[in-house]
Motif scaffolding. Structure first.
Motif, PDB file in Angstrom:
ATOM      1  N   ASP A 166      76.633 146.789 -26.996  1.00 25.21           N
ATOM      2  CA  ASP A 166      77.029 145.781 -27.970  1.00 25.21           C
ATOM      3  C   ASP A 166      75.887 145.474 -28.928  1.00 25.21           C
ATOM      4  OD1 ASP A 166      79.666 145.304 -27.072  1.00 25.21           O
ATOM      5  OD2 ASP A 166      78.923 144.036 -25.443  1.00 25.21           O
ATOM      6  N   ASP A 217      72.027 144.677 -28.029  1.00 25.77           N
ATOM      7  CA  ASP A 217      71.520 145.367 -26.853  1.00 25.77           C
ATOM      8  C   ASP A 217      70.297 146.191 -27.252  1.00 25.77           C
ATOM      9  OD1 ASP A 217      73.582 144.321 -25.364  1.00 25.77           O
ATOM     10  OD2 ASP A 217      74.631 146.222 -25.064  1.00 25.77           O
ATOM     11  N   ARG A 224      67.756 136.483 -28.324  1.00 29.37           N
ATOM     12  CA  ARG A 224      68.054 136.941 -26.970  1.00 29.37           C
ATOM     13  C   ARG A 224      68.695 138.313 -27.073  1.00 29.37           C
ATOM     14  NH1 ARG A 224      72.050 133.550 -28.415  1.00 29.37           N
ATOM     15  NH2 ARG A 224      74.203 134.242 -28.112  1.00 29.37           N
ATOM     16  N   VAL A 225      68.712 139.010 -25.964  1.00 29.94           N
ATOM     17  CA  VAL A 225      69.388 140.301 -25.888  1.00 29.94           C
ATOM     18  C   VAL A 225      70.509 140.195 -24.863  1.00 29.94           C
ATOM     19  CG1 VAL A 225      67.336 141.597 -26.544  1.00 29.94           C
ATOM     20  CG2 VAL A 225      67.817 141.203 -24.122  1.00 29.94           C
ATOM     21  N   GLY A 226      71.508 141.072 -25.010  1.00 33.35           N
ATOM     22  CA  GLY A 226      72.546 141.158 -23.992  1.00 33.35           C
ATOM     23  C   GLY A 226      72.045 142.034 -22.866  1.00 33.35           C
ATOM     24  N   ASN A 227      72.098 143.328 -23.065  1.00 38.36           N
ATOM     25  CA  ASN A 227      71.520 144.291 -22.126  1.00 38.36           C
ATOM     26  C   ASN A 227      70.123 144.680 -22.597  1.00 38.36           C
ATOM     27  OD1 ASN A 227      73.681 144.847 -20.183  1.00 38.36           O
ATOM     28  ND2 ASN A 227      74.804 145.639 -21.949  1.00 38.36           N
ATOM     29  N   ASN A 239      67.401 148.650 -15.668  1.00 33.83           N
ATOM     30  CA  ASN A 239      67.451 147.443 -16.489  1.00 33.83           C
ATOM     31  C   ASN A 239      66.186 146.618 -16.377  1.00 33.83           C
ATOM     32  OD1 ASN A 239      70.596 147.877 -15.844  1.00 33.83           O
ATOM     33  ND2 ASN A 239      70.347 146.795 -17.779  1.00 33.83           N
ATOM     34  N   PRO A 289      67.083 140.484 -19.065  1.00 35.07           N
ATOM     35  CA  PRO A 289      67.133 140.035 -20.459  1.00 35.07           C
ATOM     36  C   PRO A 289      66.168 138.890 -20.767  1.00 35.07           C
ATOM     37  CG  PRO A 289      69.339 140.447 -19.648  1.00 35.07           C
ATOM     38  CD  PRO A 289      68.435 140.567 -18.463  1.00 35.07           C
ATOM     39  N   THR A 302      70.524 137.250 -33.684  1.00 32.49           N
ATOM     40  CA  THR A 302      71.089 137.169 -32.349  1.00 32.49           C
ATOM     41  C   THR A 302      72.140 138.273 -32.204  1.00 32.49           C
ATOM     42  OG1 THR A 302      72.957 135.747 -32.950  1.00 32.49           O
ATOM     43  CG2 THR A 302      70.861 134.643 -32.451  1.00 32.49           C
ATOM     44  N   PRO A 303      72.614 138.527 -30.985  1.00 27.11           N
ATOM     45  CA  PRO A 303      73.724 139.478 -30.852  1.00 27.11           C
ATOM     46  C   PRO A 303      74.918 139.101 -31.722  1.00 27.11           C
ATOM     47  CG  PRO A 303      72.744 139.086 -28.715  1.00 27.11           C
ATOM     48  CD  PRO A 303      72.076 138.135 -29.660  1.00 27.11           C
ATOM     49  N   GLU A 304      75.211 137.802 -31.820  1.00 30.74           N
ATOM     50  CA  GLU A 304      76.365 137.349 -32.601  1.00 30.74           C
ATOM     51  C   GLU A 304      76.168 137.576 -34.092  1.00 30.74           C
ATOM     52  OE1 GLU A 304      76.326 135.472 -28.688  1.00 30.74           O
ATOM     53  OE2 GLU A 304      74.812 135.534 -30.269  1.00 30.74           O
TER      54      GLU A 304
END
Length: 282
Positions: free
Chosen positions: A234, A237, A69-72, A99, A102, A34-36
């Motif tokens: 980030d 992304d 998931r993605v942020g951007n 864009n 997401p 994940t992004p985190e």
């Protein structure tokens, strides 16, 4: 490393592909990609693990998108000269940024749904870049240091929505299921030259796109740097970097997906995707 996510939609687990092509279960080491978890060093955490020490996953399991998931979900338009020519567009003086939604993120082998009211659904094989750490005002010569890895993306596009419904391209780019990403997140260290990767896409077994990332107008480092001057990038992304020639809108006469087609695509070193396209049914 070749990192991936496997399992039923919504219940995927993180995994790693070993040298023999067997998926190894990483869920005992990290929760997910994940992004985190990327920001917290997930790739560094799994880098030192011997894949043979991990549980093997049964062959034939579904492969999900490379991130939960993605942020951007950022895309670059008209980044190959021949593609710009086939669409009748001028060569861009600067990267064209738009864009994808997401939540159009999708598994590499999952069914793609042609949206309600579609007249011109099209295909695009693209190299996707996954950001690994925050990037803002990054210089081009340092930009690849901010990249976690690379993946195959099918930038599925509805051309009527994109170019004939007013406004920006985003309308034709973010429909549900329009972002197949994977099968693997290939870490940057495995790719000797990201600007020399062969690409292809077939529709119903007929070769439509053949290209190589060396013919990009703006290379990966330039794109990461340029984008970072307009927004902060980030971890997690994604930047999908444009497509070579051979899309449906560039054919004479144009050819679009109506439902019932099988699209297969891939990039050297990054794996292959295959999707069945179906018409919207409500």
């Amino acid at each position: 490393m070749k990192l991936l996510r496997f399992g039923a939609p919504g219940a995927e687990k993180p995994g790693m592909l070993d040298k023999d092509g067997t998926i190894r279960d990483l869920s005992g080491v990290i929760a997910d990609f994940t992004p985190e978890t990327l920001a917290a060093g997930a790739i560094e955490t799994v880098a030192g693990i011997d894949p043979s020490s991990l549980p093997a996953v049964e062959a034939g399991v579904r492969i999900g998108p490379i991130l939960k998931r993605v942020g951007n979900f950022i895309a670059i338009g008209l980044n190959y000269v021949d593609h710009a020519h086939e669409t009748g567009s001028p060569i861009p003086a600067e990267p064209i940024i738009f864009n994808k939604a997401p939540n159009c993120l999708h598994g590499p082998y999952d069914t793609v749904v042609i949206p309600k009211g579609s007249a011109k659904t099209d295909w695009e094989v693209e190299l996707a870049v996954v950001i690994g750490k925050p990037a803002s005002y990054v210089a081009a010569h340092e930009a690849l240091d901010y990249v976690a890895g690379y993946a195959v993306c099918n930038d599925v596009s509805e051309r009527h929505f994109q170019t004939e419904r007013g406004g920006q391209w985003t309308k034709g780019k973010g429909c549900p299921t329009f972002g197949p990403l994977g099968p693997w997140l290939v870490t940057r260290d495995e790719i000797a030259d990201v600007q020399n990767l062969d690409m292809y896409l077939d529709v119903d077994g007929v070769r439509c796109q053949t290209g190589n990332t060396k013919t990009m107008i703006f290379d990966v480092a330039q794109l990461v740097s340029y984008t970072s001057h307009f927004m902060r990038l980030d971890p997690g992304d994604v930047i999908t970097t444009g497509t070579p020639p051979g899309v449906g809108m560039g054919m004479k006469p144009p050819r679009y997906l109506k439902g019932g087609e099988v699209v297969k695509l891939g990039i050297a070193g990054l794996g292959d995707q295959q999707q069945n396209f179906v018409a919207y049914s409500g």
